[in-house]
Design an enzyme around this catalytic site. Structure first.
Site, PDB file in Angstrom:
ATOM      1  N   ASP A  66      12.573   4.053   9.705  1.00  0.00           N
ATOM      2  CA  ASP A  66      11.697   2.675   8.738  1.00  0.00           C
ATOM      3  C   ASP A  66      11.413   3.209   7.525  1.00  0.00           C
ATOM      4  OD1 ASP A  66       9.707   4.710   9.325  1.00  0.00           O
ATOM      5  OD2 ASP A  66       8.382   3.172   9.842  1.00  0.00           O
ATOM      6  N   LYS A 109      -3.604  12.125   6.746  1.00  0.00           N
ATOM      7  CA  LYS A 109      -4.708  11.049   5.999  1.00  0.00           C
ATOM      8  C   LYS A 109      -5.930  11.615   5.500  1.00  0.00           C
ATOM      9  CE  LYS A 109      -2.652   7.760   9.289  1.00  0.00           C
ATOM     10  NZ  LYS A 109      -1.731   8.497   9.918  1.00  0.00           N
ATOM     11  N   ASP A 115       8.446   3.877   2.574  1.00  0.00           N
ATOM     12  CA  ASP A 115       8.117   4.037   3.940  1.00  0.00           C
ATOM     13  C   ASP A 115       7.458   2.599   4.151  1.00  0.00           C
ATOM     14  OD1 ASP A 115       6.868   5.394   6.024  1.00  0.00           O
ATOM     15  OD2 ASP A 115       4.996   4.760   5.234  1.00  0.00           O
TER      16      ASP A 115
HETATM   17  P1  GTP Z   1       2.618   0.785  13.458  1.00  0.00           P
HETATM   18  O1  GTP Z   1       2.374   0.696  14.933  1.00  0.00           O
HETATM   19  O2  GTP Z   1       2.518  -0.482  12.782  1.00  0.00           O
HETATM   20  O3  GTP Z   1       2.074   1.964  13.094  1.00  0.00           O
HETATM   21  O4  GTP Z   1       4.215   1.215  13.507  1.00  0.00           O
HETATM   22  P2  GTP Z   1       5.287   1.953  14.186  1.00  0.00           P
HETATM   23  O5  GTP Z   1       5.096   1.921  15.507  1.00  0.00           O
HETATM   24  O6  GTP Z   1       6.713   1.742  13.775  1.00  0.00           O
HETATM   25  O7  GTP Z   1       4.588   3.557  13.962  1.00  0.00           O
HETATM   26  P3  GTP Z   1       5.112   4.562  12.675  1.00  0.00           P
HETATM   27  O8  GTP Z   1       5.137   3.761  11.504  1.00  0.00           O
HETATM   28  O9  GTP Z   1       4.208   5.780  12.372  1.00  0.00           O
HETATM   29  O10 GTP Z   1       6.562   4.828  13.082  1.00  0.00           O
HETATM   30  C1  GTP Z   1       7.358   5.539  12.207  1.00  0.00           C
HETATM   31  C2  GTP Z   1       8.774   5.625  12.792  1.00  0.00           C
HETATM   32  O11 GTP Z   1       8.784   6.332  14.246  1.00  0.00           O
HETATM   33  C3  GTP Z   1       9.309   4.337  12.976  1.00  0.00           C
HETATM   34  O12 GTP Z   1      10.860   4.482  12.846  1.00  0.00           O
HETATM   35  C4  GTP Z   1       9.141   3.897  14.569  1.00  0.00           C
HETATM   36  O13 GTP Z   1      10.086   3.310  15.017  1.00  0.00           O
HETATM   37  C5  GTP Z   1       8.988   5.296  15.287  1.00  0.00           C
HETATM   38  N1  GTP Z   1       8.213   5.514  16.378  1.00  0.00           N
HETATM   39  C6  GTP Z   1       6.707   5.445  16.294  1.00  0.00           C
HETATM   40  N2  GTP Z   1       6.345   5.610  17.617  1.00  0.00           N
HETATM   41  C7  GTP Z   1       7.449   6.031  18.311  1.00  0.00           C
HETATM   42  C8  GTP Z   1       7.461   6.145  19.619  1.00  0.00           C
HETATM   43  O14 GTP Z   1       6.733   6.454  20.522  1.00  0.00           O
HETATM   44  N3  GTP Z   1       9.005   6.227  20.273  1.00  0.00           N
HETATM   45  C9  GTP Z   1       9.944   6.219  19.498  1.00  0.00           C
HETATM   46  N4  GTP Z   1      11.157   6.384  19.880  1.00  0.00           N
HETATM   47  N5  GTP Z   1       9.738   5.907  18.132  1.00  0.00           N
HETATM   48  C10 GTP Z   1       8.527   5.803  17.571  1.00  0.00           C
END
Ligand code: GTP
Length: 360
Positions: A108, A159, A218
């Site tokens: 992302d 953070k 981001d």
């Molecule tokens: P929020 O729930 O809004 O925090 O978003 P998010 O679930 O996308 O979490 P975050 O922004 O921290 O994720 C950063 C990247 O890691 C993104 O590309 C997510 O798709 C990926 N990501 C986050 N958690 C996981 C997980 O448990 N498994 C996998 N495969 N990808 C994850």
């Protein structure tokens, strides 16, 4: 050639309610779904094999992205349950079988980082992991690092408050990893790279930072999403306004393929309209992001909104700034949607919506 793992399985809670129906990586950003910004960067950097670490809404992502993109072979590593940032890398590596340095990154982010320069730095420093770092004005939402003069990361602070932050260099979510690091990740449970693995590597002096300048978005919440879209739009759109078949386009504007606009419609400034949309006669779309297959009816005004795919807006509708409309919503003629209203997927709106209302 290089191999890469892209983390693609988060719940994207901060992009709800649109993300109930659409994986974050398929949200369009300035004309293409987010995941293609990442795949394009990887392809241009010489990557030929990518494993997408998927979980939530995995099937929709797989159906759109498929097995091949611009010469990159794409595989999917599916977790039974979310495994954080470290677990998915461990699991996906079983498929990728890296024998040398590989890339792992969040799916992302949109960036123009020079990955080849990062790889040269990584090899020179003999790091086990190199983490790309970007300088931000307010680091309090991110993982912030303290570097030593040789570029080693001494510590990570997640953070921090502005006062606690050891620098303004934050974890940009792009890593170069030696296969030996995989042995440090325990199997079968949620593991945070930043909290569990990196501190150990930092202590051993084998975790390096790669600060880079340039573009880095981001995309966490809807404000970030909006900001990335409009910034990228400003960078690419032509400067001059134009008139086409009676529609007035006030730049910057992006129009997707097969999108039709009718006479006396006004599009822009700051309008991103996806594919197969229709902007009917006399309608006005400004400061807004429309996904694919959105129809805006005659004389309707859409200002400062995000409207997801397959939304049908009737005639003489007024959509006020801050509104978020999820996929597959139908809005009847003459309706007024107040400021900052949120509409969940699959709703039919037949009465006015108050400002800040949450229609579920
Ligand atoms: P929020 O729930 O809004 O925090 O978003 P998010 O679930 O996308 O979490 P975050 O922004 O921290 O994720 C950063 C990247 O890691 C993104 O590309 C997510 O798709 C990926 N990501 C986050 N958690 C996981 C997980 O448990 N498994 C996998 N495969 N990808 C994850």
């Amino acid at each position: 050639m290089m191999k890469a793992i892209v983390l693609s399985g988060g719940f994207a809670t901060r992009l709800r309610p649109i993300s109930y129906a659409l994986p974050k990586l398929l949200f369009p950003v300035a004309g293409k779904p987010m995941i293609y910004w990442t795949l394009d960067l990887l392809q241009e950097s010489g990557v030929d094999q990518v494993v997408l670490a998927v979980n939530y809404l995995a099937d929709s992502l797989r159906a759109v992205v498929g097995q091949k993109y611009k010469g990159i072979r794409i595989n999917y590593s599916l977790e039974d349950e979310p495994l954080g940032t470290g677990g998915p890398i461990k699991l996906a590596a079983r498929m990728l079988k890296p024998k040398e340095t590989f890339i792992a990154m969040n799916g992302d982010i949109i960036t123009d980082i020079d990955l080849n320069k990062m790889i040269r730095n990584h090899k020179r420093s003999k790091a086990v992991v190199t983490d790309a770092l970007h300088e931000v004005r307010d680091p309090s939402r991110f993982g912030v690092v303290k570097l030593d003069p040789a570029g080693r990361i001494q510590r990570f602070v997640e953070k921090p408050t502005l006062r606690e932050a050891p620098s303004r260099l934050v974890n940009a979510g792009i890593y170069l990893i030696e296969p030996t690091m995989l042995n440090m990740i325990p199997s079968g449970r949620k593991v945070s790279l930043e909290r569990e693995i990196f501190p150990i590597l930092a202590k051993r002096g084998r975790l390096f930072g790669f600060p880079f300048k340039g573009q880095w978005f981001d995309i966490g919440n809807l404000a970030d999403y909006r900001k990335a879209n409009f910034a990228l739009l400003r960078g690419h759109a032509p400067k001059r306004d134009l008139q086409r078949r009676g529609t007035r386009f006030k730049q910057p504007v992006f129009l997707g393929e097969q999108t039709k606009t009718e006479t006396a419609a006004t599009v822009g400034p700051n309008a991103l309209v996806g594919r197969n949309c229709v902007i009917r006669r006399g309608a006005h779309v400004v400061d807004s992001i429309l996904f694919d297959r959105v129809t805006i009816g005659e004389r309707s005004i859409v200002s400062g909104a995000i409207i997801a795919s397959s939304v049908l807006v009737g005639k003489n509708v007024r959509i006020e700034p801050g509104t978020i409309i999820s996929p597959n919503v139908k809005i009847s003629d003459g309706i007024r949607i107040g400021k900052d209203a949120i509409i969940h997927p699959y709703k039919e709106i037949t009465a006015n919506v108050r400002p800040r209302a949450n229609v579920m």
